[in-house]
Design a protein around this motif. Sequence first.
Motif, short mmCIF file in Angstrom:
data_model
loop_
_atom_site.label_atom_id
_atom_site.label_comp_id
_atom_site.label_asym_id
_atom_site.label_seq_id
_atom_site.Cartn_x
_atom_site.Cartn_y
_atom_site.Cartn_z
N MET A 193 1.04 -1.14 0.19
CA MET A 193 -0.07 0.04 0.08
C MET A 193 1.04 1.14 -0.20
SD MET A 193 -3.40 -0.75 2.42
CE MET A 193 -4.01 0.89 1.96
N LEU A 194 2.01 1.31 0.57
CA LEU A 194 2.77 2.42 1.12
C LEU A 194 3.41 2.82 -0.53
CD1 LEU A 194 5.36 3.02 3.74
CD2 LEU A 194 6.26 3.34 1.08
N ILE A 195 4.03 1.63 -1.21
CA ILE A 195 4.45 1.81 -2.51
C ILE A 195 3.57 2.25 -3.52
CG2 ILE A 195 5.71 0.55 -4.44
CD1 ILE A 195 6.79 -1.42 -2.35
N GLY A 196 2.23 1.86 -3.42
CA GLY A 196 1.15 2.18 -4.60
C GLY A 196 0.71 3.58 -4.15
N ALA A 197 0.79 4.03 -2.85
CA ALA A 197 0.19 5.47 -2.80
C ALA A 197 1.73 6.29 -3.36
CB ALA A 197 0.15 5.74 -1.24
N THR A 198 2.59 5.86 -2.73
CA THR A 198 4.07 6.59 -3.22
C THR A 198 4.15 7.04 -4.79
OG1 THR A 198 5.30 5.76 -1.32
CG2 THR A 198 6.40 6.82 -3.06
N MET A 248 -2.17 -10.92 -2.04
CA MET A 248 -2.55 -9.78 -1.37
C MET A 248 -1.48 -8.42 -1.87
SD MET A 248 -4.86 -10.12 0.40
CE MET A 248 -4.89 -8.36 1.28
N THR A 249 -0.39 -9.06 -2.41
CA THR A 249 0.59 -7.80 -2.96
C THR A 249 -0.09 -6.91 -3.89
OG1 THR A 249 2.56 -9.17 -2.42
CG2 THR A 249 2.80 -7.32 -3.88
N PRO A 250 -0.77 -7.48 -5.02
CA PRO A 250 -1.31 -6.55 -5.69
C PRO A 250 -2.70 -5.57 -5.25
CG PRO A 250 -1.87 -8.70 -6.58
CD PRO A 250 -0.80 -8.83 -5.48
N VAL A 251 -3.21 -6.38 -4.25
CA VAL A 251 -4.23 -5.85 -3.66
C VAL A 251 -3.93 -4.37 -2.73
CG1 VAL A 251 -6.12 -5.92 -1.52
CG2 VAL A 251 -5.75 -7.79 -3.22
N SER A 285 -4.96 -0.70 -3.54
CA SER A 285 -5.42 -0.01 -2.32
C SER A 285 -4.80 1.29 -1.94
CB SER A 285 -5.69 -1.12 -1.17
OG SER A 285 -6.31 -2.12 -1.25
N GLY A 286 -3.55 1.33 -2.18
CA GLY A 286 -2.71 2.46 -1.67
C GLY A 286 -2.88 3.65 -2.58
N ALA A 287 -2.72 3.30 -3.83
CA ALA A 287 -3.15 3.86 -5.14
C ALA A 287 -4.51 4.79 -5.24
CB ALA A 287 -2.98 3.37 -6.44
N MET A 288 -5.59 4.04 -4.72
CA MET A 288 -6.79 4.36 -4.56
C MET A 288 -7.15 5.10 -3.33
SD MET A 288 -8.88 0.89 -5.76
CE MET A 288 -10.66 1.45 -5.26
#
Length: 415
Positions: free
Chosen positions: A325-330, A373-376, A380-383
């Motif tokens: 999630m942290l990486i996705g948001a970043t 759960m990794t792609p989730v 989720s972080g990006a969303m």
Amino acid sequence: MSDSSNARVALGLVGALVFVEFISGFLQNYYMPVIADIGRYLNVNDADLNWLEAAQFLMSALCVPPLSKLADFIGHRRMLFWAAIVVAAATWGIAFSTSFGVYLSFWAIQGVLAVWLPLEVALIFLRSAGDPDQADNTRKATGTIVAALMGGAIAAAIASPAASAIFDDMRMVLAVPAVLATIAVLIIWPMSDAGHVPQPAKLDLPGLAMLAGILILVSLSLTLIRLLGYASPWPWISLTAGLTLIIPFTKFELGRDEPIVDFRVMAARAMWPVQLTSLLLGITLVSAAIPLSTYAQTDPHEYGFGLGLEPAYVGPILLGYAFAMLIGATIFGEISSVVGPRNCLIGAMLLVAGGYGAMTFYHDSFLSVAFSMTPVGFGSGAMLAAIPAAAAAAAPAGGTGIATGLTGMTRTIGG
């Protein structure tokens, strides 16, 4: 606003909010690893601890719309400051509570924390007014502070058991987040509401009361299912009554000049997909936490499903999800600059759907669940970063706070 001014906003405001959201993530995730110890400290059973979740859910859903509305009137920095004071006071109250009733009250009040992120996104968006890249910069900044939130969650997952091992006194364990909540107040205090244009506002108390009634009845139905089971008629009566109230509530709000929930704004072409996505995100976020932890610890030999893991081995799955999630948001902001925010959001949703879809077929081992759960987590972080920024960009003039606040409310209701 000049380029140099924009740079100062990015380095100053966003830099400060990174620390605030780190603390927010810490507060939201500190208590769960030691919740059983808290129950023993307060001399209550596990079933009674479910009231904590229900109470904070109600407070979160109820406080976000009015506080976001008031923020458009008095200033988003000022409202964030007072919300931080309330959260800090409640967190200190939690630390020194000696009875379950008092603890429950302070725990509910701590639900005001839900308004922090919407107010921060609105503050960033408004402070960059006049910037031709306002929406893009808001998305990047939101991704940064959401990444900080996830960093705080990861830190809490490590710090909470460590504090429990170091301190024999539960009050000392619970004082750790209280200290950080106080630091958040000090960080927000010197911020400025520069650029804020006060909007005329009148708090819709009747609408707030009707919304409270709907949420109470719906949450009561879930509690009654836990207590009485699915066969009892009372949970379904409560749920039906709550859902039925939505119709008169909608009609009432459409007739108000200053509604607590502006359905006209929510129904706008640019807004309703954002709010619906926020609702669905709330469902997926909850599905990735408590149920996943329960499934991982369930004995497959006894129940026919689960992984049968010890609690110590559940942590790596949840931490891996949080890191994703942290990486996705970043990286969300940079990716959205290339492919566009709409395509980025669609891609994030597909990652979440793909991850859960994979888990439908591959869920019999630690590695298969962690892999699914990794792609989730990425999606989720990006969303989580994309949705409030998209709401701010789609909001009408003077309605940035309530638009971002509604994403917090819908996400909470979905959860």
